[in-house]
Design an enzyme around this catalytic site. Structure first.
Site, mmCIF file in Angstrom:
data_model
loop_
_atom_site.group_PDB
_atom_site.id
_atom_site.type_symbol
_atom_site.label_atom_id
_atom_site.label_comp_id
_atom_site.label_asym_id
_atom_site.label_seq_id
_atom_site.Cartn_x
_atom_site.Cartn_y
_atom_site.Cartn_z
ATOM 1 N N ASN A 1 -14.858 2.552 0.534
ATOM 2 C CA ASN A 1 -13.685 1.539 0.044
ATOM 3 C C ASN A 1 -14.370 0.289 1.386
ATOM 4 O O ASN A 1 -14.489 0.666 2.753
ATOM 5 C CB ASN A 1 -11.913 2.226 1.008
ATOM 6 C CG ASN A 1 -11.588 1.068 1.282
ATOM 7 O OD1 ASN A 1 -12.120 0.486 2.123
ATOM 8 N ND2 ASN A 1 -10.729 0.783 0.831
ATOM 9 N N LYS B 1 -12.436 -0.204 4.138
ATOM 10 C CA LYS B 1 -12.229 1.200 5.748
ATOM 11 C C LYS B 1 -14.000 1.695 6.478
ATOM 12 O O LYS B 1 -14.054 1.535 7.795
ATOM 13 C CB LYS B 1 -12.426 2.326 4.777
ATOM 14 C CG LYS B 1 -10.389 2.701 4.149
ATOM 15 C CD LYS B 1 -10.213 3.866 4.091
ATOM 16 C CE LYS B 1 -10.454 4.725 3.044
ATOM 17 N NZ LYS B 1 -9.962 5.366 2.953
ATOM 18 N N ASP C 1 -8.983 9.801 5.260
ATOM 19 C CA ASP C 1 -7.649 9.320 3.606
ATOM 20 C C ASP C 1 -6.979 8.797 4.870
ATOM 21 O O ASP C 1 -6.207 9.479 6.155
ATOM 22 C CB ASP C 1 -7.840 10.654 3.513
ATOM 23 C CG ASP C 1 -7.463 10.331 2.336
ATOM 24 O OD1 ASP C 1 -7.706 10.061 1.006
ATOM 25 O OD2 ASP C 1 -6.393 11.011 1.822
ATOM 26 N N SER C 2 -6.008 7.990 3.968
ATOM 27 C CA SER C 2 -4.517 7.189 5.279
ATOM 28 C C SER C 2 -3.801 6.448 3.491
ATOM 29 O O SER C 2 -4.884 6.613 2.737
ATOM 30 C CB SER C 2 -5.540 6.093 5.249
ATOM 31 O OG SER C 2 -6.531 5.635 4.714
ATOM 32 N N HIS D 1 -3.548 2.519 12.979
ATOM 33 C CA HIS D 1 -3.608 4.167 12.385
ATOM 34 C C HIS D 1 -5.230 4.680 12.429
ATOM 35 O O HIS D 1 -5.472 5.696 12.896
ATOM 36 C CB HIS D 1 -2.754 4.506 10.955
ATOM 37 C CG HIS D 1 -3.840 3.471 10.214
ATOM 38 N ND1 HIS D 1 -4.128 2.814 10.019
ATOM 39 C CD2 HIS D 1 -3.995 4.028 8.545
ATOM 40 C CE1 HIS D 1 -4.596 1.630 9.192
ATOM 41 N NE2 HIS D 1 -4.333 2.943 8.107
ATOM 42 N N ARG D 2 -6.549 3.887 11.584
ATOM 43 C CA ARG D 2 -7.309 4.851 11.750
ATOM 44 C C ARG D 2 -8.172 4.398 13.395
ATOM 45 O O ARG D 2 -9.342 5.241 13.274
ATOM 46 C CB ARG D 2 -7.950 3.370 10.831
ATOM 47 C CG ARG D 2 -9.900 4.410 10.202
ATOM 48 C CD ARG D 2 -9.951 3.244 9.469
ATOM 49 N NE ARG D 2 -9.491 3.438 8.437
ATOM 50 C CZ ARG D 2 -8.418 2.552 7.735
ATOM 51 N NH1 ARG D 2 -8.557 1.690 8.257
ATOM 52 N NH2 ARG D 2 -7.585 2.861 6.666
HETATM 53 P P1 IMP Z 1 -7.690 6.100 0.582
HETATM 54 O O1 IMP Z 1 -8.041 6.583 1.692
HETATM 55 O O2 IMP Z 1 -9.113 6.081 -0.045
HETATM 56 O O3 IMP Z 1 -7.201 7.780 -0.495
HETATM 57 O O4 IMP Z 1 -7.356 5.107 0.299
HETATM 58 C C1 IMP Z 1 -6.375 4.728 1.173
HETATM 59 C C2 IMP Z 1 -5.522 3.535 0.878
HETATM 60 O O5 IMP Z 1 -4.510 3.209 1.558
HETATM 61 C C3 IMP Z 1 -6.177 1.993 0.864
HETATM 62 O O6 IMP Z 1 -6.675 1.822 -0.422
HETATM 63 C C4 IMP Z 1 -5.420 0.965 1.011
HETATM 64 O O7 IMP Z 1 -4.744 1.029 0.098
HETATM 65 C C5 IMP Z 1 -4.229 1.902 1.609
HETATM 66 N N1 IMP Z 1 -4.649 1.876 3.360
HETATM 67 C C6 IMP Z 1 -5.241 2.710 4.060
HETATM 68 N N2 IMP Z 1 -5.387 2.316 5.526
HETATM 69 C C7 IMP Z 1 -5.034 1.110 4.992
HETATM 70 C C8 IMP Z 1 -5.440 -0.714 6.222
HETATM 71 O O8 IMP Z 1 -5.249 -0.236 7.168
HETATM 72 N N3 IMP Z 1 -4.599 -1.921 5.652
HETATM 73 C C9 IMP Z 1 -4.095 -1.445 4.367
HETATM 74 N N4 IMP Z 1 -3.573 -0.674 3.452
HETATM 75 C C10 IMP Z 1 -4.336 0.745 3.603
#
Ligand code: IMP
Length: 199
Positions: free
Chosen positions: A10, A13, A69-70, A182-183
C-alpha cells in the site's frame, strides 16, 4: 547497516512507515523492491494479519520484516469494516468505492453517533520463525463525516473528522498525521523497542 523489509504494497502506508523508520539505523526496503508477492490476509484480527504479512516477507527475503495491519472501526456498524477495511466494498475495492459505501451506510445515522477509530498493529519479526514478534498497537479516535474534506493521506482520511483539530485527517500535513495517527503511535513504540529490546 542492518537491512529491513516493509511487508506492505500500500503506497500510502509505505510512505508513512518509511518516514517514521528513517531515524533508525536500518536500510529499509519495500517488499515489491525485493519481489515479494502479496499474501492472503486470512486472519480475523489485526494482529494475525500483521504476523501473516511479516512472516511471509521474512520467509521470502531472509530479512527481518515489519508489517502493519490497520483499519477503521465504526461504532454504528458494530466495528465494521475493521480488518476488512481495505476490501469493504468488494475484493478489488478502491478507496472511492469503500468511501461511497461507508457514506451510504451512515447516511441516516446522526452525526453524534458516527464515532469511529483507526487502529494499527505493527509487528517486527526478526526472522520467519521468530516465536516472539514485537507487537505494537495504536488507536486514533474520530467521527465519520458525509462530505469529503482534504487531499492528503489515503483511504478513509477525507471522511475521518478529528474533533481535536477541527478538520479531517486528509487536511493534516503528513508530518502532523504521523505525529498523532494510530500508525504513528504504533511505530513510535516499535522504534523505542528496537532501541531497547534485544533484537
Ligand atoms: P490493510 O492493513 O492493508 O489490510 O489495509 C488497511 C486499510 O484500512 C487501508 O486500505 C485503508 O482503507 C484503511 N486505513 C488504515 N489506515 C488508514 C489511514 O491512516 N488512513 C485512511 N485509511 C486507513
Amino acid at each position: 547497516m542492518q537491512k529491513l523489509v516493509i511487508a506492505s504494497g500500500n503506497k500510502g502506508k509505505l510512505r508513512e512507515l518509511a518516514a517514521l523508520l528513517e531515524p533508525l539505523d536500518y536500510q529499509v526496503h519495500t517488499q515489491s523492491e525485493l519481489n515479494v508477492p502479496d499474501v492472503a490476509e486470512t486472519g480475523t484480527t489485526f494482529v494475525e494479519n500483521a504476523i501473516i504479512k511479516a512472516r511471509h516477507a521474512a520467509e521470502i527475503t531472509g530479512l527481518p520484516a515489519v508489517a502493519d495491519d490497520s483499519g477503521i472501526e465504526v461504532d454504528a456498524l458494530d466495528g465494521a469494516p475493521g480488518v476488512y477495511s481495505a476490501r469493504f466494498s468488494a475484493p478489488d475495492a478502491t478507496d472511492e468505492k469503500n468511501n461511497a459505501l461507508l457514506v451510504e451506510k451512515l447516511r441516516n445515522v446522526p452525526e453524534a453517533e458516527r464515532t469511529a477509530r483507526y487502529r494499527a498493529v505493527i509487528v517486527y519479526m526478526r526472522h520467519a520463525k521468530d516465536p516472539s514478534p514485537i507487537i505494537c498497537e495504536g488507536s486514533w479516535e474520530g467521527r465519520i463525516v458525509l462530505e469529503p474534506r482534504g487531499e492528503g493521506g489515503f483511504g478513509y482520511d477525507p471522511y475521518f473528522y478529528l474533533d481535536t483539530h477541527h478538520c479531517t485527517s486528509a487536511e493534516l500535513t503528513a508530518e502532523q498525521k504521523n505525529a498523532i495517527s494510530h500508525r504513528g503511535q504504533a511505530l513510535k513504540q516499535l522504534v523505542s523497542r528496537l532501541n531497547t529490546d534485544h533484537v
